[in-house]
Design a protein around this motif. Structure first.
Motif, PDB file in Angstrom:
ATOM      1  N   HIS A 186       0.817  -1.218   0.000  1.00  0.00           N
ATOM      2  CA  HIS A 186       0.000   0.000   0.000  1.00  0.00           C
ATOM      3  C   HIS A 186       0.853   1.271   0.000  1.00  0.00           C
ATOM      4  N   THR A 187       2.149   1.127   0.330  1.00  0.00           N
ATOM      5  CA  THR A 187       3.022   2.304   0.388  1.00  0.00           C
ATOM      6  C   THR A 187       4.400   1.947  -0.158  1.00  0.00           C
ATOM      7  N   ALA A 188       4.943   2.825  -0.993  1.00  0.00           N
ATOM      8  CA  ALA A 188       6.283   2.608  -1.555  1.00  0.00           C
ATOM      9  C   ALA A 188       7.151   3.830  -1.307  1.00  0.00           C
ATOM     10  N   VAL A 189       8.409   3.576  -0.965  1.00  0.00           N
ATOM     11  CA  VAL A 189       9.400   4.642  -0.797  1.00  0.00           C
ATOM     12  C   VAL A 189      10.617   4.292  -1.641  1.00  0.00           C
ATOM     13  N   VAL A 190      11.008   5.205  -2.524  1.00  0.00           N
ATOM     14  CA  VAL A 190      12.188   5.017  -3.367  1.00  0.00           C
ATOM     15  C   VAL A 190      13.115   6.208  -3.157  1.00  0.00           C
ATOM     16  N   TYR A 191      14.419   5.950  -3.062  1.00  0.00           N
ATOM     17  CA  TYR A 191      15.366   7.042  -2.826  1.00  0.00           C
ATOM     18  C   TYR A 191      16.680   6.759  -3.545  1.00  0.00           C
ATOM     19  N   ALA A 192      17.452   7.822  -3.737  1.00  0.00           N
ATOM     20  CA  ALA A 192      18.744   7.710  -4.422  1.00  0.00           C
ATOM     21  C   ALA A 192      19.620   8.882  -4.001  1.00  0.00           C
ATOM     22  N   ILE A 193      20.913   8.765  -4.249  1.00  0.00           N
ATOM     23  CA  ILE A 193      21.819   9.906  -4.086  1.00  0.00           C
ATOM     24  C   ILE A 193      21.911  10.605  -5.439  1.00  0.00           C
ATOM     25  N   VAL A 194      21.502  11.861  -5.459  1.00  0.00           N
ATOM     26  CA  VAL A 194      21.465  12.633  -6.705  1.00  0.00           C
ATOM     27  C   VAL A 194      22.631  13.607  -6.721  1.00  0.00           C
ATOM     28  N   HIS A 195      23.383  13.591  -7.834  1.00  0.00           N
ATOM     29  CA  HIS A 195      24.569  14.439  -7.957  1.00  0.00           C
ATOM     30  C   HIS A 195      24.263  15.639  -8.843  1.00  0.00           C
ATOM     31  N   ASP A 196      24.432  16.834  -8.276  1.00  0.00           N
ATOM     32  CA  ASP A 196      24.254  18.078  -9.023  1.00  0.00           C
ATOM     33  C   ASP A 196      25.637  18.596  -9.407  1.00  0.00           C
ATOM     34  N   LYS A 197      26.001  18.401 -10.673  1.00  0.00           N
ATOM     35  CA  LYS A 197      27.337  18.807 -11.121  1.00  0.00           C
ATOM     36  C   LYS A 197      27.522  20.319 -11.081  1.00  0.00           C
ATOM     37  N   ASP A 198      26.460  21.063 -11.387  1.00  0.00           N
ATOM     38  CA  ASP A 198      26.568  22.517 -11.390  1.00  0.00           C
ATOM     39  C   ASP A 198      26.940  23.056 -10.013  1.00  0.00           C
ATOM     40  N   GLU A 199      26.328  22.500  -8.983  1.00  0.00           N
ATOM     41  CA  GLU A 199      26.583  22.960  -7.624  1.00  0.00           C
ATOM     42  C   GLU A 199      27.631  22.129  -6.898  1.00  0.00           C
ATOM     43  N   GLU A 200      28.053  21.050  -7.532  1.00  0.00           N
ATOM     44  CA  GLU A 200      29.016  20.120  -6.931  1.00  0.00           C
ATOM     45  C   GLU A 200      28.547  19.657  -5.551  1.00  0.00           C
ATOM     46  N   ILE A 201      27.287  19.277  -5.480  1.00  0.00           N
ATOM     47  CA  ILE A 201      26.738  18.758  -4.236  1.00  0.00           C
ATOM     48  C   ILE A 201      25.989  17.469  -4.521  1.00  0.00           C
ATOM     49  N   GLU A 202      25.779  16.691  -3.471  1.00  0.00           N
ATOM     50  CA  GLU A 202      24.961  15.487  -3.554  1.00  0.00           C
ATOM     51  C   GLU A 202      23.873  15.555  -2.498  1.00  0.00           C
ATOM     52  N   VAL A 203      22.696  15.065  -2.853  1.00  0.00           N
ATOM     53  CA  VAL A 203      21.554  15.071  -1.953  1.00  0.00           C
ATOM     54  C   VAL A 203      20.860  13.721  -2.051  1.00  0.00           C
ATOM     55  N   VAL A 204      20.482  13.168  -0.894  1.00  0.00           N
ATOM     56  CA  VAL A 204      19.636  11.980  -0.904  1.00  0.00           C
ATOM     57  C   VAL A 204      18.207  12.450  -1.149  1.00  0.00           C
ATOM     58  N   ILE A 205      17.629  12.015  -2.236  1.00  0.00           N
ATOM     59  CA  ILE A 205      16.270  12.424  -2.596  1.00  0.00           C
ATOM     60  C   ILE A 205      15.370  11.195  -2.611  1.00  0.00           C
ATOM     61  N   GLY A 206      14.234  11.308  -1.959  1.00  0.00           N
ATOM     62  CA  GLY A 206      13.311  10.183  -1.894  1.00  0.00           C
ATOM     63  C   GLY A 206      11.886  10.597  -2.176  1.00  0.00           C
ATOM     64  N   SER A 207      11.075   9.624  -2.531  1.00  0.00           N
ATOM     65  CA  SER A 207       9.669   9.869  -2.837  1.00  0.00           C
ATOM     66  C   SER A 207       8.815   8.777  -2.222  1.00  0.00           C
ATOM     67  N   LEU A 208       7.691   9.167  -1.647  1.00  0.00           N
ATOM     68  CA  LEU A 208       6.749   8.224  -1.040  1.00  0.00           C
ATOM     69  C   LEU A 208       5.419   8.304  -1.780  1.00  0.00           C
ATOM     70  N   ARG A 209       4.865   7.138  -2.085  1.00  0.00           N
ATOM     71  CA  ARG A 209       3.536   7.045  -2.671  1.00  0.00           C
ATOM     72  C   ARG A 209       2.719   6.057  -1.846  1.00  0.00           C
ATOM     73  N   THR A 210       1.464   6.403  -1.597  1.00  0.00           N
ATOM     74  CA  THR A 210       0.625   5.507  -0.796  1.00  0.00           C
ATOM     75  C   THR A 210      -0.811   5.544  -1.288  1.00  0.00           C
ATOM     76  N   ASN A 211      -1.504   4.414  -1.140  1.00  0.00           N
ATOM     77  CA  ASN A 211      -2.940   4.387  -1.372  1.00  0.00           C
ATOM     78  C   ASN A 211      -3.688   4.002  -0.094  1.00  0.00           C
ATOM     79  N   LYS A 212      -2.977   4.116   1.035  1.00  0.00           N
ATOM     80  CA  LYS A 212      -3.599   3.839   2.325  1.00  0.00           C
ATOM     81  C   LYS A 212      -4.145   5.148   2.885  1.00  0.00           C
ATOM     82  N   LEU A 213      -5.447   5.226   3.041  1.00  0.00           N
ATOM     83  CA  LEU A 213      -6.090   6.483   3.416  1.00  0.00           C
ATOM     84  C   LEU A 213      -5.696   6.945   4.811  1.00  0.00           C
ATOM     85  N   THR A 214      -5.361   6.023   5.698  1.00  0.00           N
ATOM     86  CA  THR A 214      -5.051   6.404   7.075  1.00  0.00           C
ATOM     87  C   THR A 214      -3.585   6.765   7.267  1.00  0.00           C
TER      88      THR A 214
END
Length: 424
Positions: A320-348
């Motif tokens: 009912h719920t999924a979380v996906v994440y990755a380390i994203v590299h921004d070459k322009d800023e020379e930084i890395e950020v862990v970015i994640g996304s959550l999707r759910t169909n559980k109303l509560t």
């Protein structure tokens, strides 16, 4: 995740502090199916409807007054760094409404437009959009703008916010459906977290006569189609729509082009998105109906593949719920950020609360994610460990550390200690 308070000088002419109107959180309650409503329930529902209508009329009039004060000027519309269909369509509608008051607007974003549907939407409709990098904004003469508008965001997800405000551009308006993210100083504010899409708010503005749509005008048809796509996208094809969202869709149905919308929706997934989905399937951990997947490193331009992978994982049986994440590299800023996304169909399950509880706050008290009621994202700076990935062993070790830490924080919330995790 960057955080910028939406504040500017109180001394700016015509700029006033507007408090969040708690009456905008009036939400209609629904009686149990088959249960006959009492007279008190009917009266209460009628009263809530009346309050919503009064709030709507008041907001429309306040917006009219703001546009009147800015007649003949220029504004800059700021979107989140990675704008979605809801943001794109709402910003375009704002621009068209502003033109009725002789106000010229430029729609700006700082990140990337990588989701195939977003690219198709912009190309097929001719949606006027500009990308300004952090370097680009430094070369711009911002004094030509007499106001800025935050549409489908409140400045916290826009890298350009601090530059625009530092240049003294006053905030003309903030229109959003996300939860309040801090004190704001603006001429006009319309925040409605109980509504699923900012496109719904703009459809209501159109119905109120701020712009008379004409089905014989190609520009109006394309804008209505974009709004329908934005509304559809943020309500998961209307499955999570509220009453206001359905009413907005019914209104837009008179003007939008079904064939054009279908062309946008049938745009092909890129190789990078398919690769992200494949990796999420390979590395997912399923526990208590949650699916969690870390997919390693991604290019900055491919970060939109993260929510698409989460959208795919949540369709699995018994998830009912999924979380996906990755380390994203921004070459322009020379930084890395862990970015994640959550999707759910559980109303509560409230993604906003879940993400905030899982990842907490930084040293300044800013949450690493949250802000939406039916979907969620988070961004965690990698800090001084950023880059240095030329050494494959170092890159692998760094990923393993972050992967393990994020999984632990998530599983602490969703998995009882005596219930073993199983991997696919």
């Amino acid at each position: 995740m960057k955080d910028h308070s939406l504040t500017n000088s109180d001394g700016v002419s015509g700029n006033r502090k507007v408090e969040f109107d708690s009456s905008s959180e009036v939400v209609a309650e629904v009686s149990a199916p088959g249960k006959r409503r009492s007279k008190a329930e009917v009266a209460s529902e009628d009263n809530r409807a009346r309050l919503r209508e009064e709030l709507h009329d008041r907001k429309v009039e306040q917006l009219r007054q703001m546009f009147d004060r800015h007649k003949g000027t220029r504004q800059i519309i700021l979107l989140q760094d990675f704008p979605d269909p809801d943001a794109l369509s709402s910003a375009w509608t704002y621009k068209l409404i502003a033109e009725q008051y002789d106000i010229q607007c430029e729609i700006i974003y700082a990140g990337a437009l990588s989701h195939q549907e977003n690219i198709a939407l912009v190309k097929l409709t001719g949606l006027p959009l500009q990308r300004w990098t952090l370097e680009t904004v430094k070369t711009k003469d911002l004094s030509v703008f007499q106001g800025c508008a935050f549409i489908d965001n409140q400045g916290t997800t826009c890298s350009l916010t601090e530059f625009i405000l530092a240049a003294g551009v006053p905030i003309a308006s903030v229109i959003d459906h996300h939860n309040l993210q801090g004190e704001m100083n603006a001429e006009f504010i319309d925040l409605r977290p109980q509504i699923r899409a900012t496109a719904t708010i703009f459809a209501e503005y159109l119905q109120a006569g701020l712009l008379d749509l004409d089905s014989s005008v190609s520009l109006h048809v394309k804008c209505a189609t974009a709004l329908m796509h934005g509304l559809r996208s943020d309500t998961i094809a209307l499955r999570q729509a509220q009453e206001e969202d359905f009413l907005a869709a019914a209104y837009l149905s008179r003007f939008y082009d079904p064939q054009l919308l279908n062309a946008v929706l049938q745009s092909s997934r890129s190789k990078w998105v398919m690769d992200a989905i494949e990796r999420s399937l390979k590395h997912r951990t399923v526990q208590n109906n949650f699916s969690i997947a870390g997919i390693g490193y991604l290019r900055y331009d491919d970060r939109d593949s993260i929510p698409q992978a989460a959208d795919f994982l949540v369709t699995e049986e018994n998830v009912h719920t999924a979380v996906v994440y990755a380390i994203v590299h921004d070459k322009d800023e020379e930084i890395e950020v862990v970015i994640g996304s959550l999707r759910t169909n559980k109303l509560t399950l409230d993604p906003d609360e879940f993400i905030k509880e899982a990842f907490g706050q930084d040293a300044q008290g800013r949450f690493f994610g949250g802000g939406r009621s039916q979907a969620g994202g988070f961004e965690i700076p990698v800090g001084f460990l950023s880059a240095g990935n030329e050494n494959s062993d170092y890159a692998r070790l760094k990923w393993e550390v972050f992967d393990a830490q994020i999984k632990q924080k998530l599983l602490n919330l969703i998995s009882p200690k005596d219930n073993p995790v199983y991997d696919h």
